[in-house]
Design a protein around this motif. Structure first.
Motif, PDB file in Angstrom:
ATOM      1  N   PHE A 179      -4.758  -0.476  -1.078  1.00  0.00           N
ATOM      2  CA  PHE A 179      -3.834  -0.990  -0.087  1.00  0.00           C
ATOM      3  C   PHE A 179      -4.509  -0.926   1.273  1.00  0.00           C
ATOM      4  CE2 PHE A 179       0.621  -1.080  -1.830  1.00  0.00           C
ATOM      5  CZ  PHE A 179       0.251  -0.930  -3.146  1.00  0.00           C
ATOM      6  N   LEU A 189       8.686   2.864   1.639  1.00  0.00           N
ATOM      7  CA  LEU A 189       8.682   1.421   1.445  1.00  0.00           C
ATOM      8  C   LEU A 189      10.002   0.814   1.890  1.00  0.00           C
ATOM      9  CD1 LEU A 189       7.095  -1.000   0.321  1.00  0.00           C
ATOM     10  CD2 LEU A 189       8.272  -0.609  -1.853  1.00  0.00           C
ATOM     11  N   GLN A 193       8.041   4.635   8.910  1.00  0.00           N
ATOM     12  CA  GLN A 193       7.630   6.031   9.001  1.00  0.00           C
ATOM     13  C   GLN A 193       8.327   6.699  10.173  1.00  0.00           C
ATOM     14  OE1 GLN A 193       3.388   6.697   9.543  1.00  0.00           O
ATOM     15  NE2 GLN A 193       3.528   8.781   8.773  1.00  0.00           N
ATOM     16  N   SER A 219      -2.197  -5.926  -0.339  1.00  0.00           N
ATOM     17  CA  SER A 219      -3.074  -5.644  -1.466  1.00  0.00           C
ATOM     18  C   SER A 219      -3.430  -6.957  -2.138  1.00  0.00           C
ATOM     19  CB  SER A 219      -2.355  -4.712  -2.443  1.00  0.00           C
ATOM     20  OG  SER A 219      -3.108  -4.495  -3.606  1.00  0.00           O
ATOM     21  N   LEU A 270       4.827   0.071   9.494  1.00  0.00           N
ATOM     22  CA  LEU A 270       3.475  -0.219   9.034  1.00  0.00           C
ATOM     23  C   LEU A 270       3.506  -1.387   8.066  1.00  0.00           C
ATOM     24  CD1 LEU A 270       3.026   3.479   8.197  1.00  0.00           C
ATOM     25  CD2 LEU A 270       1.366   2.410   9.654  1.00  0.00           C
ATOM     26  N   TYR A 309       0.040  -9.326  -2.132  1.00  0.00           N
ATOM     27  CA  TYR A 309       1.216  -8.460  -2.072  1.00  0.00           C
ATOM     28  C   TYR A 309       1.326  -7.895  -0.669  1.00  0.00           C
ATOM     29  CZ  TYR A 309       0.514  -8.863  -7.033  1.00  0.00           C
ATOM     30  OH  TYR A 309       0.329  -9.376  -8.287  1.00  0.00           O
ATOM     31  N   ARG A 364       6.853  12.647  11.856  1.00  0.00           N
ATOM     32  CA  ARG A 364       6.546  13.813  11.034  1.00  0.00           C
ATOM     33  C   ARG A 364       6.982  13.651   9.567  1.00  0.00           C
ATOM     34  NH1 ARG A 364       4.568  17.810  13.964  1.00  0.00           N
ATOM     35  NH2 ARG A 364       4.849  17.739  16.206  1.00  0.00           N
ATOM     36  N   LYS A 365       7.070  12.386   9.127  1.00  0.00           N
ATOM     37  CA  LYS A 365       7.406  12.125   7.729  1.00  0.00           C
ATOM     38  C   LYS A 365       6.364  11.191   7.132  1.00  0.00           C
ATOM     39  CE  LYS A 365      11.591  14.071   7.731  1.00  0.00           C
ATOM     40  NZ  LYS A 365      11.958  15.184   6.855  1.00  0.00           N
ATOM     41  N   GLY A 366       6.364  11.081   5.815  1.00  0.00           N
ATOM     42  CA  GLY A 366       5.510  10.110   5.160  1.00  0.00           C
ATOM     43  C   GLY A 366       6.123   8.723   5.213  1.00  0.00           C
ATOM     44  N   PRO A 367       5.299   7.690   5.088  1.00  0.00           N
ATOM     45  CA  PRO A 367       5.841   6.320   5.074  1.00  0.00           C
ATOM     46  C   PRO A 367       6.749   6.109   3.861  1.00  0.00           C
ATOM     47  CG  PRO A 367       3.450   6.321   5.391  1.00  0.00           C
ATOM     48  CD  PRO A 367       3.839   7.709   5.003  1.00  0.00           C
ATOM     49  N   PHE A 383      -3.614  -0.974   5.282  1.00  0.00           N
ATOM     50  CA  PHE A 383      -2.489  -0.785   6.187  1.00  0.00           C
ATOM     51  C   PHE A 383      -2.850  -1.221   7.596  1.00  0.00           C
ATOM     52  CE2 PHE A 383       0.824   1.698   4.047  1.00  0.00           C
ATOM     53  CZ  PHE A 383       0.186   2.016   2.858  1.00  0.00           C
ATOM     54  N   GLY A 384      -1.827  -1.704   8.313  1.00  0.00           N
ATOM     55  CA  GLY A 384      -1.962  -1.881   9.745  1.00  0.00           C
ATOM     56  C   GLY A 384      -1.827  -0.523  10.423  1.00  0.00           C
ATOM     57  N   THR A 385      -2.105  -0.479  11.709  1.00  0.00           N
ATOM     58  CA  THR A 385      -2.056   0.796  12.431  1.00  0.00           C
ATOM     59  C   THR A 385      -0.632   1.210  12.771  1.00  0.00           C
ATOM     60  OG1 THR A 385      -2.509  -0.441  14.443  1.00  0.00           O
ATOM     61  CG2 THR A 385      -4.373   0.676  13.413  1.00  0.00           C
ATOM     62  N   TYR A 397       6.350  -0.719   5.515  1.00  0.00           N
ATOM     63  CA  TYR A 397       6.755   0.671   5.397  1.00  0.00           C
ATOM     64  C   TYR A 397       7.349   1.130   6.718  1.00  0.00           C
ATOM     65  CZ  TYR A 397       4.291   1.461   0.961  1.00  0.00           C
ATOM     66  OH  TYR A 397       3.894   1.427  -0.352  1.00  0.00           O
ATOM     67  N   TYR A 420       9.114  -5.556   0.233  1.00  0.00           N
ATOM     68  CA  TYR A 420       7.972  -5.907  -0.611  1.00  0.00           C
ATOM     69  C   TYR A 420       8.053  -7.403  -0.883  1.00  0.00           C
ATOM     70  CZ  TYR A 420       5.278  -5.897  -5.004  1.00  0.00           C
ATOM     71  OH  TYR A 420       4.368  -6.122  -6.002  1.00  0.00           O
TER      72      TYR A 420
END
Lengths: 111, 115
Positions: free
Chosen positions: A99, A46, A38, A92, A88, A32, A41-44, A101-103, A36, A49
């Motif tokens: 999960f 989606l 981002q 999975s 990002l 999978y 100052r926010k969350g990632p 993640f890449g940097t 993402y 997919y």
């Protein structure tokens, strides 16, 4: 060696350009694949997919997975200043809940 | 707005101290994931809880612990803090916790600074 490698950039492109973002991975069990976005100052959140190999298109965004090369890509067509963010990749395995993640790649689209 | 809430937004503390980060998942989501995001390491999976039970552990230090309560909110406890623990801590939630089969929704994060 990290499970997922991603070029951190930064990447700066003019508005309207085609953007190519890439990740490589080492674990052949990954099934999978996600991208993402981002904002600062926010969350990632989606974006795309994909399951297993192949392409998936959603508007200006296309995700590609090449499992034989362990390489995934995200293409953004007609890039807009609002696309400026960090992208990002994440992946999975078919079993398990972790999960990887890449940097992240920082993208700036210049008007 | 993802529907996932995290408190506090910012936390400044000293080395050796202990802090607790709180996460409330989206309504109906049973799974909570915790992540640490730092500039050099990117987003690192810490731990996953499903309906109160620990499901998976990632790169979580022994000084860190988490739990998920009956009302499904979760807390991440960080103790004996070190300078290197300064990072953004995110929680994410999903409906059932089926790994790659599900979308994870991320909260806004807690920015921790250890001085």
């Amino acid at each position: 060696q990290k499970e997922v490698e991603q070029d951190p950039g930064p990447l700066s492109v003019p508005e309207g350009a085609i953007v190519s973002l890439n990740c490589t991975y080492s674990n052949s069990a990954f099934q999978y694949f996600m991208w993402y976005r981002q904002y600062s100052r926010k969350g990632p959140e989606l974006l795309m997919y994909t399951y297993s190999s192949g392409n998936k298109e959603d508007g200006r965004f296309t995700a590609q997975v090449d499992k034989s090369s362990k390489y995934i890509s995200l293409f953004i067509r007609d890039s807009q200043p609002s696309d400026s963010a960090t992208y990002l990749c994440a992946m999975s395995a078919s079993t398990g809940n972790q999960f990887y993640f890449g940097t992240g790649t920082s993208l700036t689209v210049i008007p | 707005d993802s529907g996932v809430t995290q408190t506090p937004k910012h936390l400044i503390t000293a080395t050796g101290q202990r802090v607790t980060l709180r996460c409330s998942p989206r309504s109906g989501d049973l799974s909570v994931y915790w992540y640490q995001q730092s500039l050099d390491q990117g987003l690192q999976f810490l731990i996953h809880y499903y309906n109160g039970e620990e499901r998976a552990k990632g790169n979580i230090l022994e000084r860190f612990s988490a739990q998920q309560f009956p009302d499904l909110h979760s807390e991440l406890n960080l103790s004996s803090l070190e300078l290197g623990d300064s990072a953004l801590y995110f929680c994410a939630s999903s409906v059932a916790g089926r790994g790659g089969l599900e979308t994870q929704y991320f909260g806004p994060g807690t920015r921790l600074l250890v001085l």
